[in-house]
Scaffold this active site. Structure first.
Site, PDB file in Angstrom:
ATOM      1  N   ASN A 118      -0.949   5.738 -10.878  1.00 43.95           N
ATOM      2  CA  ASN A 118      -2.367   5.352 -10.939  1.00 43.95           C
ATOM      3  C   ASN A 118      -2.797   4.841 -12.312  1.00 43.95           C
ATOM      4  OD1 ASN A 118      -2.850   5.788  -8.276  1.00 43.95           O
ATOM      5  ND2 ASN A 118      -3.680   7.843  -8.528  1.00 43.95           N
ATOM      6  N   GLU A 138       4.897  12.355  -7.336  1.00 46.88           N
ATOM      7  CA  GLU A 138       4.871  12.652  -8.770  1.00 46.88           C
ATOM      8  C   GLU A 138       4.697  14.169  -8.916  1.00 46.88           C
ATOM      9  OE1 GLU A 138       2.941   8.608 -10.700  1.00 46.88           O
ATOM     10  OE2 GLU A 138       1.554  10.077  -9.860  1.00 46.88           O
ATOM     11  N   HIS A 195       1.674  14.990  -6.408  1.00 44.31           N
ATOM     12  CA  HIS A 195       0.889  13.795  -6.071  1.00 44.31           C
ATOM     13  C   HIS A 195       1.645  12.900  -5.092  1.00 44.31           C
ATOM     14  CE1 HIS A 195      -1.329   9.919  -7.411  1.00 44.31           C
ATOM     15  NE2 HIS A 195      -2.012  10.556  -6.483  1.00 44.31           N
ATOM     16  N   SER A 250      -5.745  12.421  -7.778  1.00 40.54           N
ATOM     17  CA  SER A 250      -5.325  11.089  -8.218  1.00 40.54           C
ATOM     18  C   SER A 250      -5.521  10.900  -9.708  1.00 40.54           C
ATOM     19  CB  SER A 250      -6.191  10.023  -7.547  1.00 40.54           C
ATOM     20  OG  SER A 250      -6.088  10.082  -6.164  1.00 40.54           O
TER      21      SER A 250
HETATM   22  N1  CAA Z   1       2.533   6.879   9.596  1.00 34.38           N
HETATM   23  C1  CAA Z   1       3.848   6.782   9.833  1.00 34.38           C
HETATM   24  N2  CAA Z   1       4.589   5.705   9.499  1.00 34.38           N
HETATM   25  C2  CAA Z   1       3.956   4.677   8.919  1.00 34.38           C
HETATM   26  C3  CAA Z   1       2.576   4.701   8.649  1.00 34.38           C
HETATM   27  C4  CAA Z   1       1.851   5.874   9.012  1.00 34.38           C
HETATM   28  N3  CAA Z   1       0.542   5.996   8.799  1.00 34.38           N
HETATM   29  N4  CAA Z   1       2.232   3.535   8.057  1.00 34.38           N
HETATM   30  C5  CAA Z   1       3.351   2.805   7.950  1.00 34.38           C
HETATM   31  N5  CAA Z   1       4.396   3.475   8.473  1.00 34.38           N
HETATM   32  C6  CAA Z   1       5.791   3.055   8.506  1.00 34.38           C
HETATM   33  C7  CAA Z   1       6.079   2.202   9.722  1.00 34.38           C
HETATM   34  O1  CAA Z   1       6.632   2.971  10.772  1.00 34.38           O
HETATM   35  C8  CAA Z   1       7.082   1.178   9.203  1.00 34.38           C
HETATM   36  O2  CAA Z   1       8.398   1.632   9.263  1.00 34.38           O
HETATM   37  P1  CAA Z   1       9.614   0.555   9.463  1.00 34.38           P
HETATM   38  O3  CAA Z   1       9.223  -0.710   8.774  1.00 34.38           O
HETATM   39  O4  CAA Z   1      10.795   1.219   8.877  1.00 34.38           O
HETATM   40  O5  CAA Z   1       9.650   0.406  10.937  1.00 34.38           O
HETATM   41  C9  CAA Z   1       6.780   1.051   7.727  1.00 34.38           C
HETATM   42  O6  CAA Z   1       6.019   2.197   7.379  1.00 34.38           O
HETATM   43  C10 CAA Z   1       6.044  -0.225   7.472  1.00 34.38           C
HETATM   44  O7  CAA Z   1       4.889  -0.272   8.297  1.00 34.38           O
HETATM   45  P2  CAA Z   1       4.362  -1.571   9.079  1.00 34.38           P
HETATM   46  O8  CAA Z   1       5.517  -2.442   9.452  1.00 34.38           O
HETATM   47  O9  CAA Z   1       3.426  -1.139  10.152  1.00 34.38           O
HETATM   48  O10 CAA Z   1       3.412  -2.281   8.089  1.00 34.38           O
HETATM   49  P3  CAA Z   1       3.678  -2.840   6.680  1.00 34.38           P
HETATM   50  O11 CAA Z   1       5.041  -3.394   6.515  1.00 34.38           O
HETATM   51  O12 CAA Z   1       2.486  -3.673   6.435  1.00 34.38           O
HETATM   52  O13 CAA Z   1       3.609  -1.533   5.754  1.00 34.38           O
HETATM   53  C11 CAA Z   1       2.470  -0.061   4.361  1.00 34.38           C
HETATM   54  C12 CAA Z   1       2.513  -0.694   5.741  1.00 34.38           C
HETATM   55  C13 CAA Z   1       3.684   0.836   4.178  1.00 34.38           C
HETATM   56  C14 CAA Z   1       1.191   0.772   4.321  1.00 34.38           C
HETATM   57  C15 CAA Z   1       2.479  -1.208   3.309  1.00 34.38           C
HETATM   58  O14 CAA Z   1       1.438  -2.117   3.577  1.00 34.38           O
HETATM   59  C16 CAA Z   1       2.333  -0.712   1.892  1.00 34.38           C
HETATM   60  O15 CAA Z   1       3.286  -0.266   1.275  1.00 34.38           O
HETATM   61  N6  CAA Z   1       1.102  -0.826   1.346  1.00 34.38           N
HETATM   62  C17 CAA Z   1       0.799  -0.379  -0.004  1.00 34.38           C
HETATM   63  C18 CAA Z   1       0.585   1.114   0.009  1.00 34.38           C
HETATM   64  C19 CAA Z   1       0.351   1.649  -1.367  1.00 34.38           C
HETATM   65  O16 CAA Z   1       0.440   0.968  -2.388  1.00 34.38           O
HETATM   66  N7  CAA Z   1       0.026   2.935  -1.393  1.00 34.38           N
HETATM   67  C20 CAA Z   1      -0.323   3.596  -2.627  1.00 34.38           C
HETATM   68  C21 CAA Z   1      -1.824   3.685  -2.718  1.00 34.38           C
HETATM   69  S1  CAA Z   1      -2.330   4.460  -4.214  1.00 34.38           S
HETATM   70  C22 CAA Z   1      -2.133   6.087  -3.896  1.00 34.38           C
HETATM   71  O17 CAA Z   1      -1.779   6.526  -2.837  1.00 34.38           O
HETATM   72  C23 CAA Z   1      -2.388   6.988  -5.055  1.00 34.38           C
HETATM   73  C24 CAA Z   1      -3.754   7.448  -5.289  1.00 34.38           C
HETATM   74  O18 CAA Z   1      -3.861   8.542  -5.847  1.00 34.38           O
HETATM   75  C25 CAA Z   1      -4.970   6.671  -4.959  1.00 34.38           C
HETATM   76  P1  NAD Z   2     -10.657  12.176   2.311  1.00 32.97           P
HETATM   77  O1  NAD Z   2     -12.075  11.858   2.018  1.00 32.97           O
HETATM   78  O2  NAD Z   2      -9.937  11.389   3.360  1.00 32.97           O
HETATM   79  O3  NAD Z   2     -10.511  13.740   2.750  1.00 32.97           O
HETATM   80  C1  NAD Z   2     -11.013  14.810   2.003  1.00 32.97           C
HETATM   81  C2  NAD Z   2     -11.129  16.016   2.939  1.00 32.97           C
HETATM   82  O4  NAD Z   2     -11.415  17.189   2.157  1.00 32.97           O
HETATM   83  C3  NAD Z   2     -12.245  15.880   3.973  1.00 32.97           C
HETATM   84  O5  NAD Z   2     -11.720  16.136   5.268  1.00 32.97           O
HETATM   85  C4  NAD Z   2     -13.272  16.954   3.557  1.00 32.97           C
HETATM   86  O6  NAD Z   2     -13.943  17.530   4.650  1.00 32.97           O
HETATM   87  C5  NAD Z   2     -12.357  17.972   2.877  1.00 32.97           C
HETATM   88  N1  NAD Z   2     -13.031  18.868   1.930  1.00 32.97           N
HETATM   89  C6  NAD Z   2     -13.967  18.549   1.002  1.00 32.97           C
HETATM   90  N2  NAD Z   2     -14.316  19.656   0.307  1.00 32.97           N
HETATM   91  C7  NAD Z   2     -13.584  20.695   0.816  1.00 32.97           C
HETATM   92  C8  NAD Z   2     -13.479  22.083   0.517  1.00 32.97           C
HETATM   93  N3  NAD Z   2     -14.211  22.634  -0.456  1.00 32.97           N
HETATM   94  N4  NAD Z   2     -12.612  22.841   1.234  1.00 32.97           N
HETATM   95  C9  NAD Z   2     -11.854  22.292   2.221  1.00 32.97           C
HETATM   96  N5  NAD Z   2     -11.923  20.980   2.539  1.00 32.97           N
HETATM   97  C10 NAD Z   2     -12.764  20.186   1.844  1.00 32.97           C
HETATM   98  O7  NAD Z   2      -9.890  12.124   0.919  1.00 32.97           O
HETATM   99  P2  NAD Z   2      -8.346  11.791   0.626  1.00 32.97           P
HETATM  100  O8  NAD Z   2      -8.192  10.336   0.505  1.00 32.97           O
HETATM  101  O9  NAD Z   2      -7.492  12.560   1.558  1.00 32.97           O
HETATM  102  O10 NAD Z   2      -8.197  12.388  -0.856  1.00 32.97           O
HETATM  103  C11 NAD Z   2      -7.983  13.765  -1.086  1.00 32.97           C
HETATM  104  C12 NAD Z   2      -7.425  13.964  -2.486  1.00 32.97           C
HETATM  105  O11 NAD Z   2      -6.189  13.236  -2.610  1.00 32.97           O
HETATM  106  C13 NAD Z   2      -8.330  13.481  -3.619  1.00 32.97           C
HETATM  107  O12 NAD Z   2      -8.153  14.308  -4.721  1.00 32.97           O
HETATM  108  C14 NAD Z   2      -7.775  12.085  -3.896  1.00 32.97           C
HETATM  109  O13 NAD Z   2      -8.043  11.645  -5.196  1.00 32.97           O
HETATM  110  C15 NAD Z   2      -6.289  12.324  -3.690  1.00 32.97           C
HETATM  111  N6  NAD Z   2      -5.482  11.141  -3.330  1.00 32.97           N
HETATM  112  C16 NAD Z   2      -6.004  10.161  -2.547  1.00 32.97           C
HETATM  113  C17 NAD Z   2      -5.200   9.070  -2.203  1.00 32.97           C
HETATM  114  C18 NAD Z   2      -5.698   7.973  -1.326  1.00 32.97           C
HETATM  115  O14 NAD Z   2      -5.081   6.896  -1.302  1.00 32.97           O
HETATM  116  N7  NAD Z   2      -6.763   8.149  -0.581  1.00 32.97           N
HETATM  117  C19 NAD Z   2      -3.864   9.015  -2.642  1.00 32.97           C
HETATM  118  C20 NAD Z   2      -3.362  10.078  -3.432  1.00 32.97           C
HETATM  119  C21 NAD Z   2      -4.192  11.130  -3.788  1.00 32.97           C
END
Ligand code: CAA
Ligand code: NAD
Length: 306
Positions: free
Chosen positions: A211, A173, A161, A138
């Site tokens: 992000n 990405e 990503h 991330s």
């Molecule tokens: N598996 C399969 N399908 C899924 C699912 C899952 N885990 N979660 C949601 N879906 C699908 C559903 O089937 C549904 O499809 P339709 O609407 O076409 O039937 C659709 O996605 C929407 O789901 P819901 O109707 O159940 O619920 P919702 O409308 O509240 O949407 C959500 C759920 C898609 C998660 C929505 O809340 C959302 O977009 N949330 C924000 C998610 C976001 O911003 N993610 C980025 C996080 S940051 C990141 O990932 C980067 C990082 O590195 C940290």
């Molecule tokens: P998570 O905590 O759900 O899962 C991490 C997994 O990695 C665990 O099952 C752990 O047992 C395993 N693990 C740890 N060390 C290991 C090793 N040396 N060898 C094999 N397996 C190992 O974490 P997550 O949310 O899936 O995040 C994983 C990566 O994806 C991170 O780099 C995170 O920044 C990135 N990411 C997270 C998100 C998010 O929304 N959670 C979105 C995009 C990217």
């Protein structure tokens, strides 16, 4: 014209088999979308319990995907789709053995540079010379993670990503480092498209595109909470109804995982490449992580899910 012809004739690495390291929230989702796209996928984690957790996430999610794809009434088609996708997945606790037969490695383990580098050092020695390496990090520089590998591998090491939840979010990405080969970039963009996602190109900068914008916004929500300016529920309702967000920023932090949020923000603060005000820590976030309240995946975060 000639240039266009020669560039389209560049040899793409044909990706057939994929190893995903990490069976958590992200790794399991990446395994699922690759298997649905008919890639042969090995899901690797350190323990059988972690692999079981990943398999449980996939089983639940793939049923949702099948229902949506074929409709409630077409149970036989749903089951055939599920069976085919699941038959493409194998699991293992032996990363080096898995990558020895893989065209592409996607790493999705804990967001920690030392742990990621140790993993890639071992994988570099075990994988064939033309295997493409990627990280789903991330926030960490792909270039720094790739330093654990040979100079030749670094030219075949990019960022891939995905977003949470992987089966539903349509973006990937594709991160280009300074040394990534063009044909490797193209193979990664093609792989992302084949999994049903839209790839965007970005440089290897902190947080890439999404992000870099999203994490400071989520951290600002924690700071509003720290100051007591609004309650958690009101912050989330406000951003959903007032700014059209599908989830509020604190709900989203619980969804991402509060440990991952903290790894991201502490890492950026340490690196010093992002404006200080944007990486100011949050008391609420830090104390929740300290208590083991890591968000939805642990049953409690800003909100209680038990
Ligand atoms: N598996 C399969 N399908 C899924 C699912 C899952 N885990 N979660 C949601 N879906 C699908 C559903 O089937 C549904 O499809 P339709 O609407 O076409 O039937 C659709 O996605 C929407 O789901 P819901 O109707 O159940 O619920 P919702 O409308 O509240 O949407 C959500 C759920 C898609 C998660 C929505 O809340 C959302 O977009 N949330 C924000 C998610 C976001 O911003 N993610 C980025 C996080 S940051 C990141 O990932 C980067 C990082 O590195 C940290
Ligand atoms: P998570 O905590 O759900 O899962 C991490 C997994 O990695 C665990 O099952 C752990 O047992 C395993 N693990 C740890 N060390 C290991 C090793 N040396 N060898 C094999 N397996 C190992 O974490 P997550 O949310 O899936 O995040 C994983 C990566 O994806 C991170 O780099 C995170 O920044 C990135 N990411 C997270 C998100 C998010 O929304 N959670 C979105 C995009 C990217």
């Amino acid at each position: 014209r000639k240039a266009a012809f020669s560039s389209s004739a560049r040899h793409l690495k044909d990706i057939n088999s994929v190893t995903v390291i990490g069976a958590g929230l992200m790794g399991s989702g990446i395994v699922q979308v690759a298997a649905q796209a008919n890639y042969k996928v090995t899901m690797v984690d350190t323990t059988d319990a972690a692999l079981k957790n990943g398999q449980a996430i996939i089983t639940k999610s793939i049923k949702r995907v099948a229902k949506k794809k074929f409709g409630e009434e077409n149970a036989a088609e749903q089951q055939a789709f599920i069976d085919k996708a699941l038959s493409n997945i194998t699991v293992s606790t032996d990363g080096p053995a898995a990558v020895a037969g893989s065209d592409l490695v996607v790493e999705a383990i804990v967001e920690n540079i030392d742990v990621k580098q140790a993993l890639f050092k071992a994988l570099d020695q075990a994988a064939p010379a033309d295997t493409i390496f990627t990280s789903n990090t991330s926030s960490l520089p792909i270039t720094s993670i790739a330093e654990a590998t040979s100079a030749a591998r670094r030219e075949r090491f990019g960022g891939l990503h995905f977003f949470n939840p992987v089966p539903a979010m349509k973006l990937v990405e594709v991160v280009r480092t300074e040394v990534l080969k063009d044909e490797v970039y193209d193979s990664l963009a093609t792989f992302a498209k084949n999994t049903g996602k839209t790839p965007v190109e970005c440089k290897d900068t902190p947080g890439f595109i999404v992000n870099r914008l999203l994490v400071p916004y989520m951290m600002e929500a924690f700071r509003v909470l720290d100051r007591g300016d609004a309650k958690a529920k009101d912050i989330d309702v406000a951003m959903k109804l007032g700014a059209g967000m599908p989830m509020g920023p604190l709900e989203l932090a619980d969804f991402v995982g509060l440990d991952t949020m903290k790894f991201i923000i502490d890492g950026w603060a340490k690196e010093g490449k992002i404006e200080e005000a944007l990486v100011t820590p949050s008391k609420t976030l830090n104390s929740l992580v300290e208590q083991g309240s890591l968000g939805r995946k642990s049953g409690k975060g800003v909100y209680d899910y038990s």
